[in-house]
Design a protein around this motif. Structure first.
Motif, short mmCIF file in Angstrom:
data_model
loop_
_atom_site.label_atom_id
_atom_site.label_comp_id
_atom_site.label_asym_id
_atom_site.label_seq_id
_atom_site.Cartn_x
_atom_site.Cartn_y
_atom_site.Cartn_z
N GLU A 257 -7.02 3.05 -7.27
CA GLU A 257 -5.61 2.66 -7.31
C GLU A 257 -5.29 1.50 -6.38
N GLY B 159 -6.87 -3.54 -7.05
CA GLY B 159 -6.14 -4.77 -7.34
C GLY B 159 -5.50 -5.36 -6.10
N ARG B 160 -4.92 -4.50 -5.29
CA ARG B 160 -4.29 -4.97 -4.06
C ARG B 160 -5.32 -5.49 -3.06
N ASP C 235 1.13 -5.60 -9.41
CA ASP C 235 0.96 -4.47 -10.32
C ASP C 235 2.23 -4.21 -11.12
N ARG C 236 3.38 -4.54 -10.55
CA ARG C 236 4.64 -4.36 -11.27
C ARG C 236 4.86 -5.47 -12.30
N ARG D 105 -0.62 -8.86 -14.80
CA ARG D 105 -1.42 -10.07 -14.60
C ARG D 105 -1.09 -11.17 -15.60
#
Length: 289
Positions: A31, A34-35, A216-217, A220
Motif C-alpha cells: 500500500e 507508490g508513495r 493515489d487520489r 497516474r
C-alpha cells in the motif's frame, strides 16, 4: 579525466536508478510502494537543489576552486550512502529466493511489525513471497522474445515508452542548459545565473510535493495527461518569448527605454516559463514516469 569521471558516474547513477526502485518495491508494504517511488523522486529533487545551491555559493569564489569544489563535494553523499547501506537489510524477496527463509522472516518482522517476526501478517506475506517465487521458477521457460509477444507486448512497450517519454520531455536538457537560457535573455553575471538556477531547483522540490500527497487520489493517467499538456504549452510560450527577445536584441543599436523595459519583461517571462516547465514535470512525469 573529467569525461572519464562523468562516464563512471553515469554508470553508477544508471545502476542506482534501476536497483533503488526494485529494492523499494521489495521492502515496502504494497500500500506504500507508490508513495515510496514519489519520495525517491523527491529525494532526487533535493539533491539537484543542493547541487544548484552549492554552485551558487561557489560562484563567488575566484580561481579553479570555483569548479573543483562542487565536483569534489559530490563524494560526500556517496560516502554517506556507502556506509549507511551497510545498515540496510537484504530484501525479503531476495532472501527467500536464495533459501534464507529465517532471515527473510526476521527482516519482514523488522520492516512490518517492529521486530515481531512471528506476527500473522509477517507469516502471510512470507508465504505469498515464497509462492510467487516458486510459481516464477515453474514458469521460467521463457525468453526475452516473449516480451514482444501477446499479451506482454503492450506491457513492454508501455514500460519502455514511459521511460523513453520521461526523458523525451526534455527535462534533463532544460535543467542542464537553463543557465545558457538565462544568459541568452540578458543575465550577465555568474552569480545571477547561478541564483536563478538555484531557484529552479527549489521549484523542482516544491512542485514534487503534491504528487507525494495526492498521486493515489488523482490517478497516474490523468496526472500524466495534465502534466504533458502543461509542459507543451509552457515550452511553446518559452520558445516564442525567446524568439521575441532575440528580435529585440537584434535592434539593440536603436534601443529606447521602452524597448529596454520590453526586453526585461520578456526576460522575466522566459525565466518564469522555465520554472513552469520544471514544475509541470515535477508533479507529473517525475514521480509517475
Amino acid at each position: 579525466m573529467l569525461i572519464a569521471g562523468r562516464f563512471v558516474n553515469g554508470l553508477a547513477v544508471g545502476f542506482l536508478s534501476s536497483v533503488v526502485p526494485m529494492y523499494q518495491s521489495e521492502t515496502a508494504p504494497p500500500e506504500n510502494r507508490g508513495r515510496m517511488v514519489s519520495l525517491q523522486q523527491w529525494a532526487i529533487t533535493w539533491g539537484i537543489f543542493l547541487a544548484f545551491g552549492i554552485d551558487y555559493g561557489c560562484s563567488f569564489i575566484k580561481g579553479p576552486k570555483q569548479f573543483r569544489l562542487p565536483l569534489g563535494l559530490q563524494i560526500v553523499p556517496s560516502i554517506i550512502l556507502l556506509f549507511t547501506m551497510v545498515l540496510m537489510p537484504f530484501s525479503p524477496r531476495w532472501l527467500v529466493a536464495h533459501n534464507y527463509i529465517s532471515d527473510a522472516r526476521r527482516v519482514l518482522g523488522r520492516l512490518r511489525t517492529y521486530g515481531h517476526a512471528s506476527a500473522p501478517e509477517v507469516q502471510e506475506e512470507l508465504r505469498l513471497i515464497h509462492e510467487t517465487i516458486v510459481h516464477e521458477r515453474e514458469t521460467m521457460h521463457s525468453s526475452y522474445w516473449d516480451l514482444l509477444k501477446y499479451p506482454n507486448r503492450r506491457r513492454t512497450f508501455l514500460g519502455c515508452g514511459m521511460q523513453f517519454m520521461q526523458q523525451f520531455t526534455g527535462i534533463n536538457t532544460l535543467m542542464l542548459y537553463a543557465p545558457t537560457i538565462f544568459r541568452d535573455i540578458g543575465l550577465n553575471s555568474i552569480q545571477s545565473i547561478a541564483l536563478c538556477q538555484a531557484i529552479n531547483g527549489l521549484v523542482n522540490v516544491i512542485s514534487t510535493i503534491p504528487a507525494i500527497l495526492w498521486i493515489d487520489r488523482w490517478g497516474r493517467r490523468p496526472t500524466l495527461l495534465v502534466g504533458t499538456i502543461c509542459i507543451i504549452l509552457f515550452y511553446l510560450v518559452l520558445s516564442l518569448l525567446m524568439r521575441s527577445y532575440s528580435t529585440l536584441d537584434s535592434k539593440s543599436g536603436v534601443d529606447t527605454s521602452e524597448s529596454d523595459a520590453n526586453g526585461r519583461a520578456v526576460g522575466i517571462a522566459s525565466i518564469s516559463m522555465v520554472y513552469l516547465v520544471v514544475a509541470s514535470f515535477a508533479f507529473s512525469w517525475g514521480p509517475c514516469g
